[in-house]
Motif scaffolding. Sequence first.
Motif, PDB file in Angstrom:
ATOM      1  N   GLN A   1       0.828  -1.203   0.000  1.00 37.33           N
ATOM      2  CA  GLN A   1       0.000   0.000   0.000  1.00 37.33           C
ATOM      3  C   GLN A   1       0.869   1.262   0.000  1.00 37.33           C
ATOM      4  O   GLN A   1       0.614   2.202  -0.744  1.00 37.33           O
ATOM      5  CB  GLN A   1      -0.923  -0.018   1.214  1.00 37.33           C
ATOM      6  CG  GLN A   1      -1.900   1.119   1.277  1.00 37.33           C
ATOM      7  CD  GLN A   1      -2.720   1.070   2.545  1.00 37.33           C
ATOM      8  OE1 GLN A   1      -2.199   0.827   3.631  1.00 37.33           O
ATOM      9  NE2 GLN A   1      -4.024   1.298   2.402  1.00 37.33           N
ATOM     10  N   GLN A   2       1.916   1.270   0.814  1.00 38.06           N
ATOM     11  CA  GLN A   2       2.821   2.418   0.877  1.00 38.06           C
ATOM     12  C   GLN A   2       3.531   2.624  -0.468  1.00 38.06           C
ATOM     13  O   GLN A   2       3.687   3.759  -0.923  1.00 38.06           O
ATOM     14  CB  GLN A   2       3.868   2.236   1.984  1.00 38.06           C
ATOM     15  CG  GLN A   2       3.303   2.379   3.372  1.00 38.06           C
ATOM     16  CD  GLN A   2       2.864   3.788   3.650  1.00 38.06           C
ATOM     17  OE1 GLN A   2       3.532   4.745   3.286  1.00 38.06           O
ATOM     18  NE2 GLN A   2       1.719   3.932   4.289  1.00 38.06           N
TER      19      GLN A   2
ATOM     20  N   MET B   1       1.237   4.321  -2.883  1.00 41.00           N
ATOM     21  CA  MET B   1       1.033   5.756  -2.625  1.00 41.00           C
ATOM     22  C   MET B   1       2.287   6.575  -2.922  1.00 41.00           C
ATOM     23  O   MET B   1       2.195   7.770  -3.169  1.00 41.00           O
ATOM     24  CB  MET B   1       0.594   5.961  -1.172  1.00 41.00           C
ATOM     25  CG  MET B   1      -0.805   5.421  -0.922  1.00 41.00           C
ATOM     26  SD  MET B   1      -1.505   5.837   0.690  1.00 41.00           S
ATOM     27  CE  MET B   1      -0.397   5.045   1.803  1.00 41.00           C
ATOM     28  N   GLN B   2       3.450   5.943  -2.928  1.00 40.21           N
ATOM     29  CA  GLN B   2       4.693   6.665  -3.208  1.00 40.21           C
ATOM     30  C   GLN B   2       5.040   6.660  -4.687  1.00 40.21           C
ATOM     31  O   GLN B   2       5.606   7.617  -5.199  1.00 40.21           O
ATOM     32  CB  GLN B   2       5.847   6.067  -2.399  1.00 40.21           C
ATOM     33  CG  GLN B   2       5.706   6.318  -0.921  1.00 40.21           C
ATOM     34  CD  GLN B   2       6.718   5.547  -0.105  1.00 40.21           C
ATOM     35  OE1 GLN B   2       7.482   4.740  -0.635  1.00 40.21           O
ATOM     36  NE2 GLN B   2       6.727   5.779   1.191  1.00 40.21           N
TER      37      GLN B   2
ATOM     38  N   THR C   1       3.380   6.967  -7.684  1.00 42.21           N
ATOM     39  CA  THR C   1       2.093   7.316  -8.296  1.00 42.21           C
ATOM     40  C   THR C   1       2.150   7.463  -9.806  1.00 42.21           C
ATOM     41  O   THR C   1       1.108   7.556 -10.446  1.00 42.21           O
ATOM     42  CB  THR C   1       1.559   8.625  -7.686  1.00 42.21           C
ATOM     43  OG1 THR C   1       2.527   9.656  -7.910  1.00 42.21           O
ATOM     44  CG2 THR C   1       1.297   8.467  -6.202  1.00 42.21           C
TER      45      THR C   1
ATOM     46  N   HIS D   1       1.353  -2.862  -7.892  1.00 42.97           N
ATOM     47  CA  HIS D   1       1.157  -2.768  -6.451  1.00 42.97           C
ATOM     48  C   HIS D   1       0.048  -3.714  -6.023  1.00 42.97           C
ATOM     49  O   HIS D   1      -1.086  -3.310  -5.769  1.00 42.97           O
ATOM     50  CB  HIS D   1       0.838  -1.330  -6.053  1.00 42.97           C
ATOM     51  CG  HIS D   1       1.877  -0.367  -6.523  1.00 42.97           C
ATOM     52  ND1 HIS D   1       3.157  -0.374  -6.013  1.00 42.97           N
ATOM     53  CD2 HIS D   1       1.845   0.598  -7.470  1.00 42.97           C
ATOM     54  CE1 HIS D   1       3.861   0.575  -6.622  1.00 42.97           C
ATOM     55  NE2 HIS D   1       3.082   1.171  -7.512  1.00 42.97           N
TER      56      HIS D   1
ATOM     57  N   ASP E   1      -4.488   1.325  -5.188  1.00 45.34           N
ATOM     58  CA  ASP E   1      -4.325   2.441  -6.115  1.00 45.34           C
ATOM     59  C   ASP E   1      -3.418   3.499  -5.489  1.00 45.34           C
ATOM     60  O   ASP E   1      -2.919   3.323  -4.378  1.00 45.34           O
ATOM     61  CB  ASP E   1      -5.682   3.008  -6.541  1.00 45.34           C
ATOM     62  CG  ASP E   1      -6.456   3.675  -5.407  1.00 45.34           C
ATOM     63  OD1 ASP E   1      -5.877   3.902  -4.315  1.00 45.34           O
ATOM     64  OD2 ASP E   1      -7.645   3.973  -5.609  1.00 45.34           O
ATOM     65  N   TRP E   2      -3.242   4.620  -6.178  1.00 45.56           N
ATOM     66  CA  TRP E   2      -2.299   5.649  -5.738  1.00 45.56           C
ATOM     67  C   TRP E   2      -2.731   6.348  -4.452  1.00 45.56           C
ATOM     68  O   TRP E   2      -1.946   7.030  -3.814  1.00 45.56           O
ATOM     69  CB  TRP E   2      -2.066   6.666  -6.846  1.00 45.56           C
ATOM     70  CG  TRP E   2      -3.288   7.471  -7.194  1.00 45.56           C
ATOM     71  CD1 TRP E   2      -4.296   7.123  -8.047  1.00 45.56           C
ATOM     72  CD2 TRP E   2      -3.624   8.747  -6.685  1.00 45.56           C
ATOM     73  NE1 TRP E   2      -5.243   8.102  -8.103  1.00 45.56           N
ATOM     74  CE2 TRP E   2      -4.854   9.138  -7.267  1.00 45.56           C
ATOM     75  CE3 TRP E   2      -3.012   9.626  -5.798  1.00 45.56           C
ATOM     76  CZ2 TRP E   2      -5.478  10.334  -6.991  1.00 45.56           C
ATOM     77  CZ3 TRP E   2      -3.641  10.833  -5.526  1.00 45.56           C
ATOM     78  CH2 TRP E   2      -4.853  11.171  -6.113  1.00 45.56           C
ATOM     79  N   MET E   3      -4.008   6.162  -4.041  1.00 47.76           N
ATOM     80  CA  MET E   3      -4.475   6.731  -2.777  1.00 47.76           C
ATOM     81  C   MET E   3      -4.478   5.698  -1.653  1.00 47.76           C
ATOM     82  O   MET E   3      -4.941   5.974  -0.554  1.00 47.76           O
ATOM     83  CB  MET E   3      -5.867   7.319  -2.957  1.00 47.76           C
ATOM     84  CG  MET E   3      -5.843   8.576  -3.829  1.00 47.76           C
ATOM     85  SD  MET E   3      -7.434   9.376  -3.953  1.00 47.76           S
ATOM     86  CE  MET E   3      -7.672   9.930  -2.285  1.00 47.76           C
ATOM     87  N   GLY E   4      -4.004   4.493  -1.930  1.00 50.08           N
ATOM     88  CA  GLY E   4      -3.935   3.455  -0.915  1.00 50.08           C
ATOM     89  C   GLY E   4      -5.222   2.676  -0.740  1.00 50.08           C
ATOM     90  O   GLY E   4      -5.344   1.885   0.187  1.00 50.08           O
ATOM     91  N   ARG E   5      -6.180   2.869  -1.643  1.00 48.83           N
ATOM     92  CA  ARG E   5      -7.451   2.152  -1.568  1.00 48.83           C
ATOM     93  C   ARG E   5      -7.301   0.777  -2.222  1.00 48.83           C
ATOM     94  O   ARG E   5      -6.579   0.617  -3.200  1.00 48.83           O
ATOM     95  CB  ARG E   5      -8.548   2.940  -2.261  1.00 48.83           C
ATOM     96  CG  ARG E   5      -8.849   4.269  -1.585  1.00 48.83           C
ATOM     97  CD  ARG E   5      -9.861   5.036  -2.359  1.00 48.83           C
ATOM     98  NE  ARG E   5      -9.329   5.296  -3.702  1.00 48.83           N
ATOM     99  CZ  ARG E   5      -9.678   6.311  -4.458  1.00 48.83           C
ATOM    100  NH1 ARG E   5     -10.570   7.171  -4.045  1.00 48.83           N
ATOM    101  NH2 ARG E   5      -9.143   6.479  -5.661  1.00 48.83           N
TER     102      ARG E   5
ATOM    103  N   GLY F   1      -8.936   2.017   2.637  1.00 49.67           N
ATOM    104  CA  GLY F   1      -7.567   1.534   2.667  1.00 49.67           C
ATOM    105  C   GLY F   1      -7.017   1.217   4.041  1.00 49.67           C
ATOM    106  O   GLY F   1      -5.888   0.762   4.170  1.00 49.67           O
TER     107      GLY F   1
END
Length: 170
Positions: A53-54, A57-58, A60, A68, A129-133, A162
């Motif tokens: 998840q991290q 988000m890093q 993107t 991911h 996804d890029w927002m951690g969802r 998330g």
Amino acid sequence: MVNSKGFTLIELIVVIILISILAVSVAPKFDGTSSYEAHTHRAQLISALRLTQQRAMQQTNTADGYCHQIVFDDVESRYGIPNRIDCTQTDPVFLPGWQADATGHTVDSRYQITFNIDGQDNPQTVGFDWMGRPTESCDGGCKINVIRPGEKSLIITIEEEGYIHVFDLP
């Protein structure tokens, strides 16, 4: 004055009671680690999910092509990512060396621990996804079950937003 050597009866009884209390509380921990294995594997899976998840988000930039997600195998009790660059590769036949990634892990067969998402058969994939969802099989949130025969299932909940946390049944 009489010089006595030894312990009084009360001292002996107190020592026996203390040793009995220690034996009852500590001895089961030396009986084996199998009952603690499910908790250990759950904690390890939570770490792998949070790491993935991290990373999502890093990293993107979708042009980088990073994948991911974590794939749960249906052949062996293991999870990981076959190829961090190719998200289409979710085949349960993992590439050699897939476990070199920090998110990969194979459970020793003697512990009989299996994983599933919302009670469905594997192979399944949890992505972010890029927002951690959560995405893939966990889109909109899910529960990942860590199962050991004869014991209650340990549950990892991934909320729709998330948040990854432990859910213990009473």
